[in-house]
Design a protein around this motif. Sequence first.
Motif, mmCIF file in Angstrom:
data_model
loop_
_atom_site.group_PDB
_atom_site.id
_atom_site.type_symbol
_atom_site.label_atom_id
_atom_site.label_comp_id
_atom_site.label_asym_id
_atom_site.label_seq_id
_atom_site.Cartn_x
_atom_site.Cartn_y
_atom_site.Cartn_z
ATOM 1 N N ASN A 95 22.173 15.822 23.364
ATOM 2 C CA ASN A 95 20.993 16.070 22.366
ATOM 3 C C ASN A 95 21.246 15.730 21.146
ATOM 4 N N PHE A 96 20.612 15.136 20.049
ATOM 5 C CA PHE A 96 20.650 14.802 18.898
ATOM 6 C C PHE A 96 19.269 15.403 18.181
ATOM 7 N N HIS A 97 19.614 16.360 17.198
ATOM 8 C CA HIS A 97 18.424 17.034 16.529
ATOM 9 C C HIS A 97 18.317 16.866 15.277
ATOM 10 N N ILE A 98 17.047 17.052 14.662
ATOM 11 C CA ILE A 98 16.995 16.861 13.302
ATOM 12 C C ILE A 98 17.549 18.188 12.466
ATOM 13 N N GLY A 99 17.551 18.399 11.407
ATOM 14 C CA GLY A 99 17.917 19.431 10.494
ATOM 15 C C GLY A 99 19.241 19.339 9.895
ATOM 16 N N GLU A 100 20.086 18.442 9.675
ATOM 17 C CA GLU A 100 21.223 18.400 9.025
ATOM 18 C C GLU A 100 21.316 17.861 7.530
ATOM 19 N N SER A 101 20.074 17.537 6.829
ATOM 20 C CA SER A 101 20.072 17.048 5.561
ATOM 21 C C SER A 101 19.208 17.778 5.028
ATOM 22 N N PHE A 102 19.672 18.422 3.790
ATOM 23 C CA PHE A 102 19.089 19.469 2.909
ATOM 24 C C PHE A 102 18.998 18.979 1.625
ATOM 25 N N ALA A 103 17.919 18.799 1.035
ATOM 26 C CA ALA A 103 17.633 18.180 -0.488
ATOM 27 C C ALA A 103 17.480 19.325 -1.479
ATOM 28 N N ASP A 104 17.978 19.205 -2.482
ATOM 29 C CA ASP A 104 18.168 20.254 -3.308
ATOM 30 C C ASP A 104 16.785 19.966 -4.807
ATOM 31 N N GLY A 105 16.610 20.992 -5.436
ATOM 32 C CA GLY A 105 15.545 20.870 -6.408
ATOM 33 C C GLY A 105 14.135 20.894 -6.008
ATOM 34 N N ARG A 106 13.188 20.570 -6.789
ATOM 35 C CA ARG A 106 11.902 20.651 -6.828
ATOM 36 C C ARG A 106 11.424 19.778 -5.366
ATOM 37 N N GLY A 107 10.743 20.336 -4.642
ATOM 38 C CA GLY A 107 10.187 19.726 -3.357
ATOM 39 C C GLY A 107 11.505 19.534 -2.372
ATOM 40 N N GLY A 108 12.242 20.348 -2.348
ATOM 41 C CA GLY A 108 13.341 20.234 -1.571
ATOM 42 C C GLY A 108 13.261 20.476 0.087
ATOM 43 N N TYR A 109 12.308 21.274 0.415
ATOM 44 C CA TYR A 109 12.153 21.431 1.911
ATOM 45 C C TYR A 109 11.245 20.327 2.558
ATOM 46 N N PRO A 110 10.130 19.702 1.992
ATOM 47 C CA PRO A 110 9.465 18.740 2.613
ATOM 48 C C PRO A 110 10.420 17.167 2.407
ATOM 49 N N ILE A 111 11.159 17.062 1.539
ATOM 50 C CA ILE A 111 11.899 16.100 1.185
ATOM 51 C C ILE A 111 13.153 15.875 2.461
ATOM 52 N N SER A 112 13.677 17.236 2.799
ATOM 53 C CA SER A 112 14.556 17.590 3.735
ATOM 54 C C SER A 112 13.825 17.048 5.018
ATOM 55 N N THR A 113 12.519 17.452 4.959
ATOM 56 C CA THR A 113 11.905 16.902 6.460
ATOM 57 C C THR A 113 12.063 15.425 6.644
ATOM 58 N N MET A 114 11.501 14.625 5.499
ATOM 59 C CA MET A 114 11.486 13.297 5.504
ATOM 60 C C MET A 114 12.882 12.849 5.764
ATOM 61 N N LEU A 115 13.881 13.027 5.253
ATOM 62 C CA LEU A 115 15.175 12.632 5.430
ATOM 63 C C LEU A 115 15.723 12.984 6.940
ATOM 64 N N ASN A 116 15.242 14.194 7.411
ATOM 65 C CA ASN A 116 15.747 14.600 8.774
ATOM 66 C C ASN A 116 15.194 13.529 9.796
ATOM 67 N N PHE A 117 13.928 13.163 9.671
ATOM 68 C CA PHE A 117 13.171 12.645 10.617
ATOM 69 C C PHE A 117 13.931 11.110 10.663
ATOM 70 N N ALA A 118 14.482 10.770 9.646
ATOM 71 C CA ALA A 118 15.192 9.201 9.586
ATOM 72 C C ALA A 118 16.742 9.366 10.059
ATOM 73 N N GLY A 119 16.874 10.694 10.137
ATOM 74 C CA GLY A 119 18.668 10.878 10.507
ATOM 75 C C GLY A 119 19.118 10.508 11.960
ATOM 76 N N LEU A 120 18.104 10.276 12.895
ATOM 77 C CA LEU A 120 18.460 10.123 14.193
ATOM 78 C C LEU A 120 18.489 8.548 14.551
ATOM 79 N N ARG A 121 18.363 7.642 13.477
ATOM 80 C CA ARG A 121 18.670 6.225 13.610
ATOM 81 C C ARG A 121 20.090 6.040 13.718
ATOM 82 N N LYS A 122 20.920 7.054 13.191
ATOM 83 C CA LYS A 122 22.237 6.792 13.038
ATOM 84 C C LYS A 122 23.097 6.910 14.486
#
Length: 206
Positions: free
Chosen positions: A92-119
């Motif tokens: 299994n590969f799962h989202i949740g490994e990228s965490f963005a700092d600053g304003r909007g960090g949580y939704p930014i992290s969500t956007m990045l995590n959804f793209a992370g499974l391409r790797k």
Amino acid sequence: FEIREWMLRVYNEYVADLQVKSNGRFFGVGFPAFWDVGKFVESIQHIKKLGLKAVVLPNSPGKDPQGNEIVYQDDSMQSCWAAIEEADLPVNFHIGESFADGRGGYPISTMLNFAGLRKPLSQLIFGGIFDRHPRLQVAFQEAGILWAASCLHDAEIAYGSQARISDWKVEHPPRHYWNTHCHVSFMSEPLGLKIIDHVGVDRVMW
């Protein structure tokens, strides 16, 4: 690394015990010692012995104890993939490994995590892991369906334009590996369900 190893071992034993107590309602996913080749193989065998039904690997595993980047498709990792295949444990590969700092960090992290499974998907296909381990099964969890559709599209473009000049020749087009080895899960995704035929209805889990 030693503390990490004990933490994951305790976790694996805990979820294995919970699995037994659930009477078939819960199935645990084990964490192997992915940062050390020797311990990786040993931990896969321990996970199998515990009765767990799958393993999870990080999308970006970081560095080994010697400070070298861990690259899944490298020759040094082949004994690890062979151990997983022999144990007949889906990965299994799962989202949740990228965490963005600053304003909007949580939704930014969500956007990045959804793209992370391409790797990991691209490493499995174009790094020849699926070719070397034909019984391997992989599930990409909680990123939905849409990313898979666009990723398959891009993989087909990469295969058509670059596979012939790659330093590793894959045996099949990307969609063959997807249909043979891969599943994807979603929770709520009306738009993804509209294009489910592109991903493959038998490839999708809820």
